[in-house]
Design a protein around this motif. Sequence first.
Motif, PDB file in Angstrom:
ATOM      1  N   GLY A  14       7.031  -4.687   4.352  1.00 56.67           N
ATOM      2  CA  GLY A  14       5.793  -4.491   3.612  1.00 56.67           C
ATOM      3  C   GLY A  14       5.702  -5.466   2.454  1.00 56.67           C
ATOM      4  N   GLN A  15       5.366  -4.941   1.289  1.00 58.24           N
ATOM      5  CA  GLN A  15       5.268  -5.761   0.081  1.00 58.24           C
ATOM      6  C   GLN A  15       6.589  -5.802  -0.678  1.00 58.24           C
ATOM      7  N   ASP A  16       7.612  -5.138  -0.173  1.00 58.41           N
ATOM      8  CA  ASP A  16       8.887  -5.012  -0.878  1.00 58.41           C
ATOM      9  C   ASP A  16       9.938  -5.947  -0.300  1.00 58.41           C
ATOM     10  N   THR A  17      10.558  -6.738  -1.157  1.00 61.19           N
ATOM     11  CA  THR A  17      11.697  -7.539  -0.731  1.00 61.19           C
ATOM     12  C   THR A  17      12.887  -6.610  -0.487  1.00 61.19           C
ATOM     13  N   GLU A  69       8.522  -2.014  10.137  1.00 64.62           N
ATOM     14  CA  GLU A  69       7.463  -1.906   9.121  1.00 64.62           C
ATOM     15  C   GLU A  69       6.775  -0.548   9.233  1.00 64.62           C
TER      16      GLU A  69
END
Length: 230
Positions: free
Chosen positions: A111-114, A195
């Motif tokens: 997602g938007q998270d490393t 994801e």
Amino acid sequence: MAETVNLINLFRDKMFRIQNYQRGYSWGERQLNELWDDITDIKRGADGKYINHYTGTIFLKAMSSSEIPKTERWMDGEYDFYSVVDGQQRLTSIVLLMNELIALAPEEGLGQDTREDLYKKFIYFTHKNGSLRCYKFLYDENNRAFLINKIFGDSSAILPPDPDSVYTRNLLFAKEFFSKKIKALREAGGVESLEELYRKLQTALIFDERKIEKDLDVQAVFETMNNRGK
């Protein structure tokens, strides 16, 4: 005090600790399969969002500064420390699942998270000195080193001479269980399947979070648990 929260909000700014009076991790294959099936069976609603899945109640009791280990007191005020009074089997399982998902995720994360973001949200963050890991979920003493070393993969935690027990075997079994499930999921559906799993975990799992204010309330919780045969 009760609040309905998703996984992101449950973990936000909290450190969870399992006290020694609690029994160790006892879930086996049946419970793990039920949890996995519950999560993977989550569907989207007409609005395109995942339908909430009620995951149970988590009873928490705030820890005083004196109850926090000396090595962790520098985080007091920055993070809220809670003793998990009830719901620790479920919470432990979700932490183990999330740890394996992060380990098997792409380097860039999900997602938007490393990957670093994911670890910081759910597993650990690194002390400002750059070496010490600060874990969001830990046992107080019993099995603490085993969890850090064998489950989270941090060799800085020195294992006792004979760490083997029914509880440590259960922890290892759950780690391997989720690792196999997630690998199979990725082989079948690629990174997109991971994801999707992550989105379900962080947004669709709903908990009834209850804060216990007094020791008397803790006693009432345990009496209720005993009446249920736990």
